[in-house]
Design a protein around this motif. Sequence first.
Motif, mmCIF file in Angstrom:
data_model
loop_
_atom_site.group_PDB
_atom_site.id
_atom_site.type_symbol
_atom_site.label_atom_id
_atom_site.label_comp_id
_atom_site.label_asym_id
_atom_site.label_seq_id
_atom_site.Cartn_x
_atom_site.Cartn_y
_atom_site.Cartn_z
ATOM 1 N N GLU A 169 3.881 -4.532 9.614
ATOM 2 C CA GLU A 169 3.805 -5.225 10.883
ATOM 3 C C GLU A 169 2.941 -4.693 11.874
ATOM 4 O O GLU A 169 2.300 -5.666 12.791
ATOM 5 C CB GLU A 169 5.021 -5.669 11.266
ATOM 6 C CG GLU A 169 5.853 -6.330 9.937
ATOM 7 C CD GLU A 169 7.364 -6.405 10.481
ATOM 8 O OE1 GLU A 169 7.882 -6.032 11.391
ATOM 9 O OE2 GLU A 169 7.893 -7.148 9.771
ATOM 10 N N ALA A 170 2.902 -3.270 12.164
ATOM 11 C CA ALA A 170 1.980 -2.607 13.238
ATOM 12 C C ALA A 170 0.573 -2.932 12.920
ATOM 13 O O ALA A 170 -0.066 -3.066 14.033
ATOM 14 C CB ALA A 170 2.455 -1.147 13.135
ATOM 15 N N ILE A 171 0.082 -2.825 11.608
ATOM 16 C CA ILE A 171 -1.231 -2.973 11.287
ATOM 17 C C ILE A 171 -1.860 -4.404 11.689
ATOM 18 O O ILE A 171 -2.689 -4.659 12.380
ATOM 19 C CB ILE A 171 -1.384 -2.853 9.885
ATOM 20 C CG1 ILE A 171 -1.284 -1.529 9.429
ATOM 21 C CG2 ILE A 171 -2.838 -3.359 9.351
ATOM 22 C CD1 ILE A 171 -1.424 -1.297 7.903
ATOM 23 N N ASN A 208 -6.145 4.125 13.494
ATOM 24 C CA ASN A 208 -5.795 3.969 15.084
ATOM 25 C C ASN A 208 -4.580 3.373 15.089
ATOM 26 O O ASN A 208 -4.226 3.366 16.248
ATOM 27 C CB ASN A 208 -7.313 3.073 15.466
ATOM 28 C CG ASN A 208 -8.599 3.729 15.449
ATOM 29 O OD1 ASN A 208 -8.626 4.901 15.567
ATOM 30 N ND2 ASN A 208 -9.679 3.056 15.538
ATOM 31 N N VAL A 209 -4.226 2.859 14.039
ATOM 32 C CA VAL A 209 -2.717 2.007 14.172
ATOM 33 C C VAL A 209 -1.746 3.309 14.070
ATOM 34 O O VAL A 209 -1.670 4.188 13.494
ATOM 35 C CB VAL A 209 -2.601 1.265 13.137
ATOM 36 C CG1 VAL A 209 -0.969 0.723 13.114
ATOM 37 C CG2 VAL A 209 -3.614 0.277 12.913
ATOM 38 N N LYS A 210 -0.765 3.079 15.116
ATOM 39 C CA LYS A 210 0.222 4.007 15.676
ATOM 40 C C LYS A 210 1.078 4.324 14.309
ATOM 41 O O LYS A 210 1.482 3.040 13.727
ATOM 42 C CB LYS A 210 1.120 3.798 16.628
ATOM 43 C CG LYS A 210 2.044 4.858 16.944
ATOM 44 C CD LYS A 210 2.999 4.562 18.070
ATOM 45 C CE LYS A 210 3.791 5.636 18.578
ATOM 46 N NZ LYS A 210 4.636 5.404 19.608
ATOM 47 N N GLY A 211 1.156 5.541 13.750
ATOM 48 C CA GLY A 211 1.931 5.838 12.586
ATOM 49 C C GLY A 211 1.152 5.857 11.250
ATOM 50 O O GLY A 211 1.855 6.113 10.270
ATOM 51 N N LEU A 245 0.777 -1.070 0.085
ATOM 52 C CA LEU A 245 -0.063 -0.055 0.027
ATOM 53 C C LEU A 245 0.730 1.327 -0.019
ATOM 54 O O LEU A 245 1.938 1.178 0.594
ATOM 55 C CB LEU A 245 -0.748 0.111 1.280
ATOM 56 C CG LEU A 245 -1.843 -1.120 1.241
ATOM 57 C CD1 LEU A 245 -2.601 -1.309 2.834
ATOM 58 C CD2 LEU A 245 -3.110 -0.877 0.288
ATOM 59 N N SER A 246 0.154 2.422 -0.586
ATOM 60 C CA SER A 246 0.979 3.568 -0.546
ATOM 61 C C SER A 246 1.124 4.244 0.794
ATOM 62 O O SER A 246 0.324 4.168 1.728
ATOM 63 C CB SER A 246 0.275 4.622 -1.366
ATOM 64 O OG SER A 246 0.972 5.773 -1.457
ATOM 65 N N GLY A 247 2.554 4.467 1.123
ATOM 66 C CA GLY A 247 2.902 5.030 2.337
ATOM 67 C C GLY A 247 2.771 4.055 3.513
ATOM 68 O O GLY A 247 3.257 4.378 4.611
ATOM 69 N N ILE A 248 2.882 2.699 3.245
ATOM 70 C CA ILE A 248 3.046 1.493 4.274
ATOM 71 C C ILE A 248 4.164 0.741 4.003
ATOM 72 O O ILE A 248 4.224 0.139 2.893
ATOM 73 C CB ILE A 248 1.723 0.725 4.002
ATOM 74 C CG1 ILE A 248 0.446 1.793 4.449
ATOM 75 C CG2 ILE A 248 2.036 -0.598 5.121
ATOM 76 C CD1 ILE A 248 0.240 2.096 5.791
ATOM 77 N N VAL A 272 -4.756 6.483 5.025
ATOM 78 C CA VAL A 272 -5.969 5.642 4.648
ATOM 79 C C VAL A 272 -6.709 6.253 3.586
ATOM 80 O O VAL A 272 -7.332 5.375 2.696
ATOM 81 C CB VAL A 272 -6.773 5.836 5.980
ATOM 82 C CG1 VAL A 272 -8.120 5.275 5.743
ATOM 83 C CG2 VAL A 272 -6.275 4.981 7.120
ATOM 84 N N GLU A 273 -6.811 7.614 3.352
ATOM 85 C CA GLU A 273 -7.464 8.419 2.347
ATOM 86 C C GLU A 273 -6.961 7.958 0.970
ATOM 87 O O GLU A 273 -7.493 7.546 -0.013
ATOM 88 C CB GLU A 273 -7.490 9.738 2.174
ATOM 89 C CG GLU A 273 -8.373 10.612 1.546
ATOM 90 C CD GLU A 273 -8.313 11.835 1.596
ATOM 91 O OE1 GLU A 273 -8.053 12.772 0.669
ATOM 92 O OE2 GLU A 273 -8.478 12.367 2.785
#
Length: 90
Positions: free
Chosen positions: A51-53, A71-74, A42-45, A80-81
């Motif tokens: 792993e945090a997700i 809600n996931v830190k970072g 995903l873009s920006g991930i 999301v948008e």
Amino acid sequence: MKHTSIFATLVLLFSLATGFAHANEPSTININAANATTLSALSGIGQSKAEAIVAYREANGPFASVEDLANVKGIGARTVEKNAQRLAVK
């Protein structure tokens, strides 16, 4: 007759171009089932956010909505948008 073959060629070329356009469309990612490797596409991930997700999901249960990913830190609302068209919570 010449116009018919030109028309047929144009129709064929249009059909091929349309097919290639659909083949390059990104697939939907279920954020409640995807592993970190899939999420990192995903873009920006990156890998650490992916792993945090997964860790957040394991600790808090499945996401109720795509927006809950923020809600996931970072991970912010902007991330999301940017990915909203590719995300699902099936």
